[in-house]
Scaffold this motif. Sequence first.
Motif, PDB file in Angstrom:
ATOM      1  N   THR A 198      -8.661   5.304  -2.457  1.00 17.28           N
ATOM      2  CA  THR A 198      -8.845   4.821  -1.090  1.00 17.28           C
ATOM      3  C   THR A 198      -8.224   3.433  -0.953  1.00 17.28           C
ATOM      4  O   THR A 198      -8.249   2.637  -1.894  1.00 17.28           O
ATOM      5  CB  THR A 198     -10.348   4.732  -0.752  1.00 17.28           C
ATOM      6  OG1 THR A 198     -10.930   6.032  -0.863  1.00 17.28           O
ATOM      7  CG2 THR A 198     -10.561   4.214   0.663  1.00 17.28           C
ATOM      8  N   ARG A 255      -6.749  -2.969  11.575  1.00 20.96           N
ATOM      9  CA  ARG A 255      -7.276  -2.436  10.320  1.00 20.96           C
ATOM     10  C   ARG A 255      -6.744  -1.041  10.064  1.00 20.96           C
ATOM     11  O   ARG A 255      -6.529  -0.261  10.992  1.00 20.96           O
ATOM     12  CB  ARG A 255      -8.806  -2.377  10.366  1.00 20.96           C
ATOM     13  CG  ARG A 255      -9.482  -3.707  10.145  1.00 20.96           C
ATOM     14  CD  ARG A 255     -10.980  -3.561  10.156  1.00 20.96           C
ATOM     15  NE  ARG A 255     -11.520  -3.437  11.512  1.00 20.96           N
ATOM     16  CZ  ARG A 255     -12.725  -2.959  11.794  1.00 20.96           C
ATOM     17  NH1 ARG A 255     -13.499  -2.517  10.826  1.00 20.96           N
ATOM     18  NH2 ARG A 255     -13.148  -2.918  13.033  1.00 20.96           N
ATOM     19  N   ASP A 256      -6.545  -0.727   8.784  1.00 20.06           N
ATOM     20  CA  ASP A 256      -6.114   0.609   8.373  1.00 20.06           C
ATOM     21  C   ASP A 256      -6.942   1.064   7.183  1.00 20.06           C
ATOM     22  O   ASP A 256      -7.349   0.251   6.344  1.00 20.06           O
ATOM     23  CB  ASP A 256      -4.630   0.617   7.971  1.00 20.06           C
ATOM     24  CG  ASP A 256      -3.715   0.127   9.076  1.00 20.06           C
ATOM     25  OD1 ASP A 256      -3.897   0.575  10.224  1.00 20.06           O
ATOM     26  OD2 ASP A 256      -2.838  -0.710   8.799  1.00 20.06           O
ATOM     27  N   GLU A 257      -7.176   2.368   7.120  1.00 19.68           N
ATOM     28  CA  GLU A 257      -7.852   2.971   5.973  1.00 19.68           C
ATOM     29  C   GLU A 257      -7.078   4.214   5.562  1.00 19.68           C
ATOM     30  O   GLU A 257      -6.648   4.995   6.414  1.00 19.68           O
ATOM     31  CB  GLU A 257      -9.292   3.363   6.326  1.00 19.68           C
ATOM     32  CG  GLU A 257     -10.171   2.192   6.739  1.00 19.68           C
ATOM     33  CD  GLU A 257     -11.566   2.641   7.150  1.00 19.68           C
ATOM     34  OE1 GLU A 257     -11.980   3.760   6.746  1.00 19.68           O
ATOM     35  OE2 GLU A 257     -12.242   1.895   7.877  1.00 19.68           O
ATOM     36  N   SER A 281       0.824  -1.209   0.000  1.00 19.89           N
ATOM     37  CA  SER A 281       0.000   0.000   0.000  1.00 19.89           C
ATOM     38  C   SER A 281       0.860   1.261   0.000  1.00 19.89           C
ATOM     39  O   SER A 281       0.557   2.234  -0.709  1.00 19.89           O
ATOM     40  CB  SER A 281      -0.928   0.000   1.223  1.00 19.89           C
ATOM     41  OG  SER A 281      -1.789  -1.112   1.200  1.00 19.89           O
ATOM     42  N   ARG A 302      -6.751   6.321   8.931  1.00 16.34           N
ATOM     43  CA  ARG A 302      -7.343   5.758  10.139  1.00 16.34           C
ATOM     44  C   ARG A 302      -6.682   4.422  10.441  1.00 16.34           C
ATOM     45  O   ARG A 302      -6.590   3.563   9.560  1.00 16.34           O
ATOM     46  CB  ARG A 302      -8.842   5.558   9.951  1.00 16.34           C
ATOM     47  CG  ARG A 302      -9.553   4.883  11.121  1.00 16.34           C
ATOM     48  CD  ARG A 302     -10.978   4.533  10.728  1.00 16.34           C
ATOM     49  NE  ARG A 302     -11.714   3.873  11.797  1.00 16.34           N
ATOM     50  CZ  ARG A 302     -12.863   3.220  11.613  1.00 16.34           C
ATOM     51  NH1 ARG A 302     -13.390   3.155  10.405  1.00 16.34           N
ATOM     52  NH2 ARG A 302     -13.468   2.643  12.640  1.00 16.34           N
ATOM     53  N   SER A 303      -6.215   4.246  11.664  1.00 15.39           N
ATOM     54  CA  SER A 303      -5.567   2.991  12.050  1.00 15.39           C
ATOM     55  C   SER A 303      -6.176   2.497  13.360  1.00 15.39           C
ATOM     56  O   SER A 303      -6.322   3.265  14.316  1.00 15.39           O
ATOM     57  CB  SER A 303      -4.058   3.203  12.207  1.00 15.39           C
ATOM     58  OG  SER A 303      -3.404   1.981  12.463  1.00 15.39           O
ATOM     59  N   ASP A 349      -7.301  -5.041   6.118  1.00 14.29           N
ATOM     60  CA  ASP A 349      -7.654  -5.851   7.284  1.00 14.29           C
ATOM     61  C   ASP A 349      -6.543  -6.880   7.429  1.00 14.29           C
ATOM     62  O   ASP A 349      -6.371  -7.759   6.595  1.00 14.29           O
ATOM     63  CB  ASP A 349      -9.002  -6.544   7.072  1.00 14.29           C
ATOM     64  CG  ASP A 349      -9.531  -7.186   8.352  1.00 14.29           C
ATOM     65  OD1 ASP A 349      -8.711  -7.550   9.215  1.00 14.29           O
ATOM     66  OD2 ASP A 349     -10.758  -7.324   8.491  1.00 14.29           O
ATOM     67  N   THR A 380      -7.305   7.469   2.800  1.00  9.02           N
ATOM     68  CA  THR A 380      -8.134   8.199   1.842  1.00  9.02           C
ATOM     69  C   THR A 380      -7.332   9.344   1.244  1.00  9.02           C
ATOM     70  O   THR A 380      -6.716  10.131   1.971  1.00  9.02           O
ATOM     71  CB  THR A 380      -9.387   8.773   2.523  1.00  9.02           C
ATOM     72  OG1 THR A 380     -10.153   7.709   3.081  1.00  9.02           O
ATOM     73  CG2 THR A 380     -10.244   9.538   1.527  1.00  9.02           C
ATOM     74  N   TRP A 386      -8.297   0.123   1.877  1.00 10.33           N
ATOM     75  CA  TRP A 386      -8.807  -0.496   3.108  1.00 10.33           C
ATOM     76  C   TRP A 386      -7.971  -1.745   3.377  1.00 10.33           C
ATOM     77  O   TRP A 386      -7.811  -2.594   2.498  1.00 10.33           O
ATOM     78  CB  TRP A 386     -10.277  -0.902   2.958  1.00 10.33           C
ATOM     79  CG  TRP A 386     -11.234   0.250   2.793  1.00 10.33           C
ATOM     80  CD1 TRP A 386     -10.999   1.559   3.084  1.00 10.33           C
ATOM     81  CD2 TRP A 386     -12.573   0.179   2.294  1.00 10.33           C
ATOM     82  NE1 TRP A 386     -12.102   2.316   2.797  1.00 10.33           N
ATOM     83  CE2 TRP A 386     -13.093   1.491   2.310  1.00 10.33           C
ATOM     84  CE3 TRP A 386     -13.372  -0.858   1.847  1.00 10.33           C
ATOM     85  CZ2 TRP A 386     -14.380   1.791   1.889  1.00 10.33           C
ATOM     86  CZ3 TRP A 386     -14.661  -0.571   1.430  1.00 10.33           C
ATOM     87  CH2 TRP A 386     -15.159   0.742   1.450  1.00 10.33           C
TER      88      TRP A 386
END
Length: 401
Positions: free
Chosen positions: A253, A244-246, A136, A152-153, A257, A248, A255
């Motif tokens: 984006t 989990r991480d997101e 990523s 977001r983590s 898991d 943006t 995502w």
Amino acid sequence: MSISHNITLLGTGLIGMFYTMTIHGQRGRDRVRSVCARSDAEAEAFARKWGIPRWTSDMAKAVNDPETDLVIVGLPNNLHKKAVLLAAEAGKPVLCTKPLGRTAAEALEILEAVEKAGVFAGYLEDLVYTPKTLKSLASVRNGALGKVLWVRSRETHPGPHSAWFWDKEIAGGGAIIDMGCHCIEIIRSFVGKGVRPVEVVCTADTLVHPIAAEDSGIGLIRFENQALGQFEVSWTFRGGMDLRDEVTGTEGTIWLDHFLRTGFDMYTAVGQGGYVAEKAEGDKGWLFPVGDEVHELGYVHMFTDMFDALDEGRQPGETFYDGYIVNTIIDACYRSAITKRWEPIDIKRWASTGAEAQAAAGARIGAERYDVIKEERMPDGKAKVILKDRETGEIIERIEK
């Protein structure tokens, strides 16, 4: 030229086990040769299990073992400073588990000790080295998401495995320093380590467990480029470990898991009869086993980077400076949890990395006449910048050394 390393390992808990499993399995030529634990009995038991020839409960003796050339610190947080200072005094390269210190002041002292001694130092932050995260990050750096706006983590589980984690004095805090350090460095990696974090707002509370430290926390980190980081940590989550991480950006984006819903689901009415995965709460019903735990959690890529960096005379992807910055953010989070307002991040020493300096150079080029379309690191290590001439509309590329 192949280089092998003989290692002193400090600590025989879960992290010491994961480190040893990884090291003995990854390059094949590096071995733990000396191990130190709280008691001779613990050290001997660990050594016999993993084929380590020497053991002791004397930290100084282990660090100064004349037959080892590298020290790995896998100890409780309150012992990191002592261990690193011993390694620095011995002139040995040192790798230290997260968090670097219990506070930013302690982390800065650790950082300056290795700098003064001139020894190689690596920060063992495994969760930025997971296969999914590395893939990523490469996509983000190649421009796939445009400008990163929000990261977001989340890391939650039923609570740590050893007593010292639950002791606020030994650990330096609760869930935030234990797991927030992972989340914060993941956020920094996606936003860009050369982008300065400027302020945080955080809430922390003890919701379930009878302890002085927090068992839950949520924080927001604002960066100087207006990007926002969000972390969620808890020792109250039931059902295993949730990682989990997101990410943006303006153009996309991601995502991720990492641990619970990864495509390996199993149901058993009779039980698996043993270990399932880290922080799993049982071995019956629906289970989420992990195929190769140390690989999925980033340990393999982490140690490969650390040893290769040491052999090649370069900095690893995660340095003690990164650990120090993480500690400054955590300090601000704890202040905010008390004041209930945005708190500034007090960074005594700020330095941009080379990659971000390159990006800044591209921005300067764009400001003169060109719009920057894309920046990319090529296989030969050079940076390619693709530009649009504002006056003619021509698309051109430049190679930055």
